[in-house]
Design a protein around this motif. Structure first.
Motif, PDB file in Angstrom:
ATOM      1  N   LEU A 120       5.586   8.571 -21.511  1.00 16.06           N
ATOM      2  CA  LEU A 120       5.728   9.212 -22.825  1.00 16.06           C
ATOM      3  C   LEU A 120       5.838  10.730 -22.683  1.00 16.06           C
ATOM      4  N   ASN A 121       6.799  11.130 -21.863  1.00 19.71           N
ATOM      5  CA  ASN A 121       7.128  12.545 -21.686  1.00 19.71           C
ATOM      6  C   ASN A 121       8.491  12.768 -22.315  1.00 19.71           C
ATOM      7  N   TYR A 122       8.560  13.619 -23.336  1.00 15.63           N
ATOM      8  CA  TYR A 122       9.797  13.781 -24.092  1.00 15.63           C
ATOM      9  C   TYR A 122      10.538  15.067 -23.751  1.00 15.63           C
ATOM     10  N   THR A 123      10.100  15.744 -22.687  1.00 14.82           N
ATOM     11  CA  THR A 123      10.834  16.896 -22.172  1.00 14.82           C
ATOM     12  C   THR A 123      11.792  16.389 -21.098  1.00 14.82           C
ATOM     13  N   SER A 124      13.061  16.303 -21.435  1.00 17.53           N
ATOM     14  CA  SER A 124      14.076  15.725 -20.533  1.00 17.53           C
ATOM     15  C   SER A 124      13.615  14.376 -19.991  1.00 17.53           C
ATOM     16  N   PRO A 125      13.397  13.391 -20.872  1.00 16.38           N
ATOM     17  CA  PRO A 125      12.909  12.081 -20.407  1.00 16.38           C
ATOM     18  C   PRO A 125      13.869  11.397 -19.437  1.00 16.38           C
ATOM     19  N   GLU A 126      15.146  11.791 -19.476  1.00 13.20           N
ATOM     20  CA  GLU A 126      16.109  11.194 -18.541  1.00 13.20           C
ATOM     21  C   GLU A 126      15.801  11.573 -17.095  1.00 13.20           C
ATOM     22  N   ASP A 127      14.946  12.598 -16.901  1.00  8.55           N
ATOM     23  CA  ASP A 127      14.581  13.019 -15.552  1.00  8.55           C
ATOM     24  C   ASP A 127      13.242  12.456 -15.092  1.00  8.55           C
ATOM     25  N   ASN A 128      12.597  11.642 -15.924  1.00  6.86           N
ATOM     26  CA  ASN A 128      11.370  10.969 -15.479  1.00  6.86           C
ATOM     27  C   ASN A 128      11.687  10.054 -14.301  1.00  6.86           C
ATOM     28  N   GLN A 129      10.721   9.891 -13.405  1.00 10.49           N
ATOM     29  CA  GLN A 129      10.906   9.072 -12.209  1.00 10.49           C
ATOM     30  C   GLN A 129       9.829   7.980 -12.155  1.00 10.49           C
TER      31      GLN A 129
ATOM     32  N   ASN B  99      12.742 -15.874  -9.228  1.00  7.53           N
ATOM     33  CA  ASN B  99      12.281 -16.958  -8.363  1.00  7.53           C
ATOM     34  C   ASN B  99      10.983 -16.610  -7.637  1.00  7.53           C
ATOM     35  N   VAL B 100      10.013 -16.106  -8.401  1.00  9.89           N
ATOM     36  CA  VAL B 100       8.716 -15.748  -7.831  1.00  9.89           C
ATOM     37  C   VAL B 100       7.887 -17.029  -7.661  1.00  9.89           C
ATOM     38  N   ARG B 101       7.388 -17.262  -6.473  1.00 15.84           N
ATOM     39  CA  ARG B 101       6.611 -18.476  -6.223  1.00 15.84           C
ATOM     40  C   ARG B 101       5.277 -18.434  -6.941  1.00 15.84           C
ATOM     41  N   GLU B 102       4.649 -19.618  -7.050  1.00 13.39           N
ATOM     42  CA  GLU B 102       3.338 -19.677  -7.696  1.00 13.39           C
ATOM     43  C   GLU B 102       2.326 -18.823  -6.943  1.00 13.39           C
ATOM     44  N   GLY B 103       1.402 -18.256  -7.691  1.00 13.96           N
ATOM     45  CA  GLY B 103       0.389 -17.420  -7.053  1.00 13.96           C
ATOM     46  C   GLY B 103      -0.115 -16.351  -8.001  1.00 13.96           C
ATOM     47  N   HIS B 104      -1.031 -15.509  -7.496  1.00 15.34           N
ATOM     48  CA  HIS B 104      -1.616 -14.407  -8.250  1.00 15.34           C
ATOM     49  C   HIS B 104      -0.991 -13.089  -7.767  1.00 15.34           C
ATOM     50  N   TYR B 105      -0.504 -12.296  -8.698  1.00 11.97           N
ATOM     51  CA  TYR B 105       0.178 -11.043  -8.389  1.00 11.97           C
ATOM     52  C   TYR B 105      -0.394  -9.914  -9.258  1.00 11.97           C
ATOM     53  N   THR B 106      -0.226  -8.704  -8.774  1.00  7.97           N
ATOM     54  CA  THR B 106      -0.557  -7.522  -9.575  1.00  7.97           C
ATOM     55  C   THR B 106       0.637  -6.588  -9.560  1.00  7.97           C
ATOM     56  N   PHE B 107       1.172  -6.323 -10.766  1.00 13.26           N
ATOM     57  CA  PHE B 107       2.285  -5.392 -10.878  1.00 13.26           C
ATOM     58  C   PHE B 107       1.731  -3.990 -11.142  1.00 13.26           C
ATOM     59  N   ARG B 108       2.110  -3.039 -10.315  1.00 11.06           N
ATOM     60  CA  ARG B 108       1.652  -1.655 -10.465  1.00 11.06           C
ATOM     61  C   ARG B 108       2.871  -0.746 -10.646  1.00 11.06           C
ATOM     62  N   VAL B 109       2.731   0.263 -11.496  1.00 12.70           N
ATOM     63  CA  VAL B 109       3.808   1.218 -11.715  1.00 12.70           C
ATOM     64  C   VAL B 109       3.220   2.620 -11.841  1.00 12.70           C
ATOM     65  N   LYS B 110       3.892   3.585 -11.225  1.00 11.67           N
ATOM     66  CA  LYS B 110       3.529   4.996 -11.313  1.00 11.67           C
ATOM     67  C   LYS B 110       4.737   5.769 -11.829  1.00 11.67           C
ATOM     68  N   ALA B 111       4.496   6.984 -12.358  1.00 18.06           N
ATOM     69  CA  ALA B 111       5.599   7.772 -12.915  1.00 18.06           C
ATOM     70  C   ALA B 111       5.367   9.258 -12.702  1.00 18.06           C
ATOM     71  N   ALA B 112       6.493   9.983 -12.673  1.00 18.02           N
ATOM     72  CA  ALA B 112       6.465  11.443 -12.603  1.00 18.02           C
ATOM     73  C   ALA B 112       7.289  11.988 -13.760  1.00 18.02           C
ATOM     74  N   ASN B 113       6.884  13.140 -14.293  1.00 18.04           N
ATOM     75  CA  ASN B 113       7.644  13.740 -15.386  1.00 18.04           C
ATOM     76  C   ASN B 113       8.902  14.423 -14.865  1.00 18.04           C
ATOM     77  N   ASN B 114       9.597  15.112 -15.745  1.00 20.11           N
ATOM     78  CA  ASN B 114      10.886  15.713 -15.397  1.00 20.11           C
ATOM     79  C   ASN B 114      10.805  16.747 -14.274  1.00 20.11           C
ATOM     80  N   ASP B 115       9.617  17.299 -14.018  1.00 21.57           N
ATOM     81  CA  ASP B 115       9.446  18.275 -12.946  1.00 21.57           C
ATOM     82  C   ASP B 115       8.705  17.697 -11.748  1.00 21.57           C
ATOM     83  N   GLY B 116       8.634  16.364 -11.676  1.00 20.33           N
ATOM     84  CA  GLY B 116       8.078  15.727 -10.490  1.00 20.33           C
ATOM     85  C   GLY B 116       6.568  15.705 -10.413  1.00 20.33           C
ATOM     86  N   ILE B 117       5.870  15.913 -11.545  1.00 17.48           N
ATOM     87  CA  ILE B 117       4.415  15.833 -11.567  1.00 17.48           C
ATOM     88  C   ILE B 117       4.023  14.372 -11.792  1.00 17.48           C
TER      89      ILE B 117
END
Length: 463
Positions: free
Chosen positions: A391-400, A425-443
């Motif tokens: 939720l960074n609205y300063t040049s959001p197209e540059d978020n990573q 085609n993910v097989r049965e099992g327990h998974y953890t999805f993790r995601v990280k992000a940086a703003n338009n200036d790489g923070i």
């Protein structure tokens, strides 16, 4: 956001070409004066410290005696030596020109000697100054030329004996750089990349030669070259990406290739510059791309910052001796700024999950995805897409973004500004999805957001 100003260079008594008035180079001398070269214009301009309007400088040619050259002019490169004297390459009349302060004009350097080098009828293009006050000239169809400023003499290096390591007569030199080992690197059209030992004055390496590359199937142009902070050589190949090579390895080394999968916004790059502060800058049609070696992140400075209006086939980009970066346009203008002047957005914005889709259709839950402890899916729903947003609205197209499905992905996946992840085609099992992000200036956000996912086994494997 920063707004990078656009500086105007007005035409004087020259009719504008259909190609525009192209600013090709900018340099700043020790007194703060800006020297500007152009194509289809008045040639060389000087913008004195404190002035707002560049003024054209008289340009002379030589035909047994010094005479005026009628415009328009075609000047490719500009370099100021350690005595503060500007030199330019005249690509229309094929001269190396030097500024005479007493006469306030540019005129050919050692004209008779320059015209009588072994290979004639060449065009001087690129200029670079070494640590010993030698000016090196990359040419079109004339090889590599050394100008010894102290001795006022020229020496030409070109292939006469069929040695494939030596630059050929028909080569067009697009860019040059000097590495940490006193080696001069030349990026060319479709003849690959040459390496020249400045101490021994001989060619020693050749990378991406036609023998290695099938240019009939894939015509190539190596348009930019620069030494990175770690000493590696970065090379831009038009429409393909960025090659990284070790300057001390042999000719047959395999380069590392960076492309859009590594976060590049496009593949059509031109010149490339290291700013001396741990960043590499590249010119492309969308603007300027910055690579931060510490953060390992590409970011774009483009229309949002007012950097726009470029040719569809060439860009003129470089660094002044005082550290500013310039980018020329075909519209009688150029952008000029110091990399340290760009503000950094330190705000660490919230990162949230937005939707969860099964085979392209959104799946509804009783709670928001951000409040669910886990998602349990039957085996037939093991094709899914997870959407997320910073939720960074300063040049959001540059978020990573970087993400990883633990138990499925071996390492973090870097997808640039793509804010979704597809899994099939993910097989049965327990998974953890993790995601990280940086703003338009790489923070970057220090912690990831996580989503636990359970895939039940199919009926024939259930107990």
């Amino acid at each position: 956001r920063v707004f990078i100003p656009e500086h105007q260079v007005p035409l004087q008594e020259v009719k504008e070409s259909v190609y525009g008035h192209v600013i090709t180079n900018v340099e700043i001398d020790e007194n703060g004066n800006q020297w500007i070269t152009s194509n289809y214009g008045n040639g060389v301009y000087k913008k004195e410290q404190g002035s707002h309007t560049p003024k054209p400088i008289t340009v002379k040619s030589y035909s047994g005696q010094t005479v005026d050259i009628p415009g328009p002019y075609f000047f490719s490169d500009l370099c100021i030596d350690r005595q503060g004297i500007p030199y330019v390459t005249d690509t229309r009349n094929n001269w190396l020109l030097r500024f005479d302060e007493n006469k306030n004009q540019f005129a050919p350097v050692a004209a008779e000697q320059f015209r009588n080098l072994p290979i004639k009828n060449f065009t001087p293009l690129q200029l670079i100054l070494d640590d010993n006050d030698n000016l090196w000239i990359g040419t079109r169809e004339g090889g590599l030329i050394k100008y010894d400023i102290v001795k006022n003499s020229f020496k030409q290096f070109v292939n006469f004996e069929g040695d494939t390591l030596i630059i050929d007569k028909g080569v067009n030199v697009f860019d040059m750089c000097i590495d940490d080992h006193q080696q001069l690197w030349l990026a060319t059209d479709n003849h690959g990349v040459y390496c020249f030992d400045l101490k021994k004055e001989k060619f020693t390496h050749r990378i991406f030669s036609p023998n290695e590359y099938d240019f009939r199937k894939m015509p190539s142009q190596f348009t930019g070259i620069a030494t990175a902070p770690d000493g590696k050589i970065w090379i831009t190949e038009h429409h393909k990406g960025i090659h990284i090579i070790d300057p001390l390895l042999p000719n047959d080394q395999t380069s590392l290739l960076l492309d859009q999968r590594d976060g590049l916004p496009e593949l059509s790059f031109h010149k490339m510059i290291s700013d001396g502060n741990g960043n590499m800058w590249m010119a492309c049609f969308q603007g300027l791309v910055k690579y931060d070696f510490e953060k390992k992140l590409f970011s774009l400075i483009g229309e949002t910052e007012n950097v726009k209006n470029f040719f569809d086939w060439t860009l003129h980009f470089g660094k002044t001796q005082t550290g500013e970066l310039f980018l020329g346009t075909p519209n009688s203008s150029y952008f000029l700024f110091h990399p340290d002047s760009l503000p950094v957005n330190q705000q660490k914005a919230p990162l949230v999950f937005t939707t969860f889709k099964i085979n392209g259709a959104e799946k509804k839950f009783e709670k928001s995805l951000n409040y669910l402890k886990e998602i349990v899916l039957p085996y037939e729903e093991n094709f899914f897409t997870i959407n997320f947003a910073l939720l960074n609205y300063t040049s959001p197209e540059d978020n990573q973004y970087q993400y990883k499905l633990e138990g499925y992905d071996q390492q973090w996946v870097n997808k640039g500004n793509q804010n979704f992840a597809n899994y099939t085609n993910v097989r049965e099992g327990h998974y953890t999805f993790r995601v990280k992000a940086a703003n338009n200036d790489g923070i970057w956000n220090e912690e990831s957001i996580d989503l636990n996912i359970v895939i039940r086994p199919p009926w024939f494997r259930s107990t």
